[in-house]
Each structure stands twice: as structure tokens, then as C-alpha cells.
Write a protein that holds these residues in place. Structure first.
Motif, mmCIF file in Angstrom:
data_model
loop_
_atom_site.group_PDB
_atom_site.id
_atom_site.type_symbol
_atom_site.label_atom_id
_atom_site.label_comp_id
_atom_site.label_asym_id
_atom_site.label_seq_id
_atom_site.Cartn_x
_atom_site.Cartn_y
_atom_site.Cartn_z
ATOM 1 N N PRO A 49 -20.920 21.169 -25.081
ATOM 2 C CA PRO A 49 -21.968 20.656 -24.184
ATOM 3 C C PRO A 49 -22.230 21.694 -22.898
ATOM 4 O O PRO A 49 -21.373 22.440 -22.313
ATOM 5 C CB PRO A 49 -21.307 19.393 -23.502
ATOM 6 C CG PRO A 49 -19.900 19.351 -24.360
ATOM 7 C CD PRO A 49 -19.695 20.465 -24.772
ATOM 8 N N ASP B 212 -23.232 20.585 -20.224
ATOM 9 C CA ASP B 212 -22.836 19.630 -19.106
ATOM 10 C C ASP B 212 -21.837 18.837 -19.630
ATOM 11 O O ASP B 212 -22.425 17.935 -20.326
ATOM 12 C CB ASP B 212 -23.962 19.170 -18.487
ATOM 13 C CG ASP B 212 -23.501 18.315 -17.015
ATOM 14 O OD1 ASP B 212 -22.407 18.141 -16.832
ATOM 15 O OD2 ASP B 212 -24.435 18.141 -16.278
ATOM 16 N N ASP C 60 -22.718 15.032 -19.665
ATOM 17 C CA ASP C 60 -23.725 14.667 -20.405
ATOM 18 C C ASP C 60 -23.442 15.208 -21.815
ATOM 19 O O ASP C 60 -24.103 16.075 -22.321
ATOM 20 C CB ASP C 60 -24.986 15.090 -19.866
ATOM 21 C CG ASP C 60 -26.218 14.540 -20.625
ATOM 22 O OD1 ASP C 60 -25.943 13.541 -21.555
ATOM 23 O OD2 ASP C 60 -27.266 15.158 -20.862
ATOM 24 N N GLY D 81 -23.632 14.257 -24.724
ATOM 25 C CA GLY D 81 -24.617 14.245 -25.766
ATOM 26 C C GLY D 81 -26.183 14.826 -25.579
ATOM 27 O O GLY D 81 -26.851 14.824 -26.342
ATOM 28 N N GLY D 82 -25.816 15.626 -24.599
ATOM 29 C CA GLY D 82 -27.252 16.346 -23.801
ATOM 30 C C GLY D 82 -27.133 17.997 -24.591
ATOM 31 O O GLY D 82 -26.701 18.216 -25.791
ATOM 32 N N ARG D 83 -27.727 18.704 -23.921
ATOM 33 C CA ARG D 83 -28.003 20.240 -24.357
ATOM 34 C C ARG D 83 -26.735 20.791 -24.684
ATOM 35 O O ARG D 83 -25.660 20.426 -24.037
ATOM 36 C CB ARG D 83 -28.975 21.090 -23.342
ATOM 37 C CG ARG D 83 -29.145 22.378 -23.779
ATOM 38 C CD ARG D 83 -29.882 22.969 -22.777
ATOM 39 N NE ARG D 83 -30.030 24.536 -23.110
ATOM 40 C CZ ARG D 83 -30.865 25.286 -22.453
ATOM 41 N NH1 ARG D 83 -31.531 24.945 -21.161
ATOM 42 N NH2 ARG D 83 -30.565 26.557 -22.698
ATOM 43 N N THR D 84 -26.457 21.756 -25.764
ATOM 44 C CA THR D 84 -25.340 22.373 -26.080
ATOM 45 C C THR D 84 -25.674 23.773 -25.928
ATOM 46 O O THR D 84 -26.684 24.146 -25.796
ATOM 47 C CB THR D 84 -25.072 21.967 -27.342
ATOM 48 O OG1 THR D 84 -26.082 22.439 -28.511
ATOM 49 C CG2 THR D 84 -24.670 20.335 -27.544
ATOM 50 N N GLU E 206 -31.619 25.653 -15.001
ATOM 51 C CA GLU E 206 -31.145 24.540 -15.534
ATOM 52 C C GLU E 206 -29.453 25.125 -15.801
ATOM 53 O O GLU E 206 -28.631 24.348 -15.637
ATOM 54 C CB GLU E 206 -31.420 24.367 -16.562
ATOM 55 C CG GLU E 206 -30.803 22.883 -17.507
ATOM 56 C CD GLU E 206 -31.372 22.523 -18.593
ATOM 57 O OE1 GLU E 206 -30.923 21.593 -19.376
ATOM 58 O OE2 GLU E 206 -32.299 23.083 -19.006
ATOM 59 N N ARG F 248 -24.328 25.292 -13.968
ATOM 60 C CA ARG F 248 -23.246 24.812 -15.060
ATOM 61 C C ARG F 248 -22.192 25.802 -15.398
ATOM 62 O O ARG F 248 -21.419 25.919 -16.320
ATOM 63 C CB ARG F 248 -23.822 24.259 -16.229
ATOM 64 C CG ARG F 248 -24.285 22.712 -16.234
ATOM 65 C CD ARG F 248 -25.483 22.708 -15.495
ATOM 66 N NE ARG F 248 -25.852 21.073 -15.956
ATOM 67 C CZ ARG F 248 -27.070 20.784 -15.584
ATOM 68 N NH1 ARG F 248 -28.069 21.690 -15.124
ATOM 69 N NH2 ARG F 248 -27.568 19.679 -15.638
#
Length: 494
Positions: free
Chosen positions: A63, A65, A68, A70-73, A180, A184
Motif C-alpha cells: 500500500p 498508505d 488505507d 485498499g487504496g493506491r499501491t 500525494e 508517505r
């Protein structure tokens, strides 16, 4: 002479911010069969050593984040050289420091020092997130630096460094989708990525070696994943309660102490001249900040003393107006100063210097006048390195992308072996003592040398510390920490 690694370390690209905070969800345990799902193949072009050693490389999806999942990888590149012994222990990961150092081939590079211990482990290398082959972040093209003029002042040099830091921050923030990604980039997330690699390989635990920033990363891993840490070696660590700016400041006094006798007088005179008239060498003008950076690299290891003397001798000739042909040491440093490697190394380090939480923008003061005042104050006791370690204004001061979570407060009883050179002037000895107190299950091995990095020094053409090498290899092979803290007495130790 490891010029690039020395420069990035000497620029303060090491250290760890700490404060309280709850870890985001850890990667789920992955069954043993998951490792077969990785698609292994030839390592990337340019990784000659890995391919010649029979290593295979793969991508691990994690991930962006961890809050999250299930979000962007993003995708991390890892390498593996399989264990040779039928008594395989597990996997060994490593990190070479920086921050900003790529590590795809680093664990393999440790093999000569590891000796038989290497055969018991799958040697796993990885590029940390946003570096090298792991979804790399790039910033906008850096402007060509304006050459130093024939005359200058300390204030003019300082203001030029502020403009450069501000420009780096702007280029990184505005390029692509970095807005973005940048928040991270943190040590906590790299530690979580390490655990995701462990899980993807189907292993219940991982062993680890890290040096400099890599040691700080290993300490964070023990805190976030104490039950998954097997045999952990932390080489040349920092005080986990200090900000990165504080860590950089603390390196000034031991660096100053490394200069003595005639060389100190020569260095001070060169700096006095360069603060008014930069020294001209082979078409380049070297102002006082550049000279301080060069001298800081050359005092890190005792073995560099001959190079320091040679560089000082060259610069003394240049200071008289003589056109010189620089010797190998100075020529190598001049080449680095004009190469893109320095810029990329600084940007890579800034990702994690600025992304670690606990204070705004990684703990670096935002007001440039704070640095200027600290520079002026430091001159009384640290005339050579005080202006450098107090006035190095990082892009973090202007970063504009605040960390998404606090740093990691270290305090656990995970067994670990800590190594530290007593006269380390990059990450001072007191930092290792502070980490040792917080890692209550650790043992501290002190090497009575001036160096940054204790284990496997022979790999880099430096004088080995045999008892340190033996202690690390015994621990990795047999799981035996020293019965108590111990000291290796420099070159006299067998």
C-alpha cells in the motif's frame, strides 16, 4: 574511498524523529505458499553483481498508505540470493543508510564479511520505497548551479544555500503527483514495507543488518514488529529522541576534535581565505561551505587522513593563485561536486528527512535566521565545522508536505547487537548509548576507532575490526549475543 556514501552521510542524511504514536495496521500474515506467487526473473540492467551471483529479482506490491490498505499501491523491487546451507536459517535483509541509499545489491555486498553465516540465509536486497527501482520519486530538473564569483561573504554564501533549499523543495513538491507521494515517505512506512517483503516471502521472521540510517530503520522495525524480528544488527545508530537537525548539530564537536596540529591551522587559514575569495581549482571556485563539506567527509575515517593531507596541500597551492593539477583525492571530490549523483543523493535523503514525523517538516527550523544565528554562535568553539553543521538548511524547511503521522518512540526488549565507533563524528557515540538504553535486550559493542560503520570495513578497503566481525557473524550464525557489552580495541584487537 567511498566518496558518494561519505558525502550523503556527511550531509546529515541520517537520523530519526521520535514521538508517541500508534502504528497503522501491519501487513497481514501471508501463507508460505505466497512466496511462489512472486514473479522472479533477471535483476534490472545495471545490477551486474547481482546477476553474476545468480540472484533473482521480483516486485512486491504494497500500500502507498498503510492506513488505507485498499487504496493506491506501489511496487518495491527486491533481490534474492538463496541460502547455500542445508541448515537454512531464514532471510536476511539490510539497508546501507543515507537515508536515500538504494539497497538492491547491499545484502549481497555483505557476503564477504558474513563468510559462512551468509550460507544460512536467503540474502534479500531491496530498494526502499521511492528510490532506485521501487516506484522512484523524481523532482523537477535542477537548475545549473551558478558558479561562485571571485569574491563573497559568509552571509552571501548562506543566502545562496537558502535559495537552493527552497528551490529543491518547490521542485519536489510540484513535480508529477509528488504531493500525494511525499507525505508517505517515512521510516515507519519503510519498516512496514520490510514486513510486507517478509510476508510475501512466506517467512515468519526476518533477520536484519543496517548501518547509519539503516540502523535507525532497524530500531523502528523492532518497535513496530517485535515478534517478527529475528537476529538484528544495528551499526552506527543515532539518539532516537533527537531531531535530525539536532543530530547534525551534534556531529560538529567530534568532527572538530578529529582535526589537530598543523592540518587544523592550514584548514582554518584556507577557510578564512575562502570566506572572502573562493579558491580556484581546475575551473571551479570552491567557497567556504564547499570546503567545509569536503573536510567533513575526510575526517570521518582514520584511513582518510592521508587524503585529507593531500587535499589540504593542493588547496594551499591554489590559495596562492597557483594553477594546480589536483591529486586523486581532490580530483575525485571535484568530480562528485559537479555530478548529478550529489543532487540525486540529497533529494533521496530529503524524502525521509522531511517525511518522518514528530515535528513540522522533520524537525528542521523553518526560519532561515535560526540557522544563521546558530552558525555565528558556533564559531567560537567549532570554527571549522560549526558553520557547516549548524547552517546546513535542508529542503525540509520549505517542504510544504507535512508528515501524516508521528514518528516512532523506541522502547522494547527485542534482542539486538549494536555496534558503534567511539570516535564516530558523523553519528556520535552518545547516540548509540541512548538507543542502547531504550533497547533493553541489546548488547553494545564499542570499537575504539574513528570511523562511521564498524562491521565489514574490509569490504571497503578500510581496516577491519576483527572482533566486531566475529561477534556479528556468531550472532547471525548461532543466535548468541555477547554475554555483556564489550569493547574492541582498534587495530590491536585480534
Amino acid at each position: 574511498m567511498r566518496v558518494v556514501s561519505a558525502v550523503t552521510a556527511g550531509l546529515g542524511l541520517a537520523g530519526l524523529l521520535t514521538s508517541g504514536g500508534v502504528a497503522a495496521p501491519a501487513p497481514a500474515e501471508v501463507p508460505k505458499s505466497r512466496s511462489s506467487a512472486l514473479s522472479w526473473g533477471r535483476c534490472p540492467a545495471g545490477q551486474k553483481e547481482l546477476n553474476e551471483a545468480g540472484a533473482r529479482c521480483a516486485k512486491v506490491t504494497v500500500p502507498l498508505d498503510y492506513a488505507d490498505p485498499g487504496g493506491r499501491t506501489i511496487r518495491l523491487t527486491i533481490s534474492r540470493v538463496e541460502a547455500q546451507s542445508p541448515e537454512r536459517r531464514g532471510i536476511l535483509l539490510s539497508n546501507p543508510g543515507g537515508p536515500g541509499g538504494t539497497g538492491l545489491a547491499h545484502t549481497l555486498a555483505l557476503r564477504p564479511a558474513l563468510k559462512e553465516a551468509a550460507d544460512q540465509y536467503d540474502l534479500i536486497g531491496f530498494d526502499p520505497r521511492f528510490l532506485g527501482e521501487s516506484t522512484p520519486i523524481t523532482c523537477g530538473t535542477a537548475p545549473r548551479p551558478a558558479p561562485a564569483g571571485p569574491t563573497t561573504t559568509p552571509r552571501a554564501d548562506f543566502e545562496a544555500s537558502v535559495r537552493a533549499a527552497r528551490d529543491t523543495a518547490r521542485r519536489c513538491r510540484e513535480h508529477g503527483d509528488n504531493a500525494e507521494l511525499l507525505p508517505r515517505a517515512s521510516t515507519r512506512n519503510v519498516a512496514r514495507d520490510m514486513d510486507a517483503i517478509r510476508a510475501a516471502l512466506g517467512e515468519r521472521k526476518l533477520s536484519y543488518y543496517g548501518v547509519s540510517y539503516g540502523a535507525d530503520l532497524g530500531a523502528v522495525y523492532t518497535q513496530l514488529f517485535p515478534r517478527r524480528a529475528d537476529r538484528v544488527v544495528l551499526d552506527s545508530s543515532t539518539d532516537p529522541a533527537a531531531t535530525q537537525y539536532e543530530l547534525f548539530q551534534r556531529s560538529g564537536a567530534p568532527a572538530e576534535a578529529a582535526l589537530d596540529g598543523e592540518v587544523r591551522a592550514d584548514v582554518r587559514e584556507l577557510l578564512r581565505r575562502a570566506e572572502r575569495r573562493p579558491l580556484a581549482v581546475k575551473g571551479q571556485r570552491l567557497n567556504a561551505p564547499l570546503l567545509r563539506m569536503i573536510f567533513k567527509q575526510l575526517v570521518q575515517h582514520e584511513e582518510y587522513d592521508p587524503q585529507l593531507a593531500a587535499v589540504v596541500a593542493d588547496l594551499k597551492k591554489a590559495a596562492t593563485g597557483e594553477e594546480i593539477e589536483p591529486g586523486p583525492a581532490l580530483a575525485g571530490l571535484l568530480e562528485l561536486l559537479s555530478s548529478p549523483e550529489l543532487e540525486s543523493g540529497m533529494v533521496g535523503g530529503a524524502l525521509f528527512m522531511c517525511g518522518d514525523g514528530g515535528w513540522p517538516a522533520g524537525g528542521w527550523p523553518k526560519n532561515p535566521e535560526t540557522y544563521w544565528k546558530n552558525m555565528r554562535r558556533s564559531r567560537a568553539t567549532q570554527p571549522v565545522f560549526g558553520p557547516y553543521v549548524n547552517g546546513m538548511i535542508a529542503p525540509c524547511a520549505f517542504w510544504g508536505a507535512e508528515p501524516r503521522e508521528p514518528g516512532t518512540e523506541i522502547g522494547n526488549d527485542v534482542p539486538a547487537l549494536l555496534l558503534q565507533a567511539r570516535h564516530d563524528n558523523n553519528v556520535p557515540y552518545e547516540g548509540a548509548l541512548a538507543l542502547h538504553r531504550r533497547l533493553t535486550g541489546s548488547r553494545l559493542l564499542t570499537a575504539e576507532i574513528r570511523a562511521h560503520g564498524v562491521y565489514g570495513r574490509g569490504n571497503d578497503g578500510l581496516t577491519p575490526v576483527p572482533c566486531a566481525d566475529r561477534a556479528v557473524n556468531t550472532y547471525l550464525s548461532e543466535g548468541k549475543l555477547p554475554a555483556a557489552d564489550l569493547t574492541c580495541g582498534g587495530t590491536s584487537t585480534s
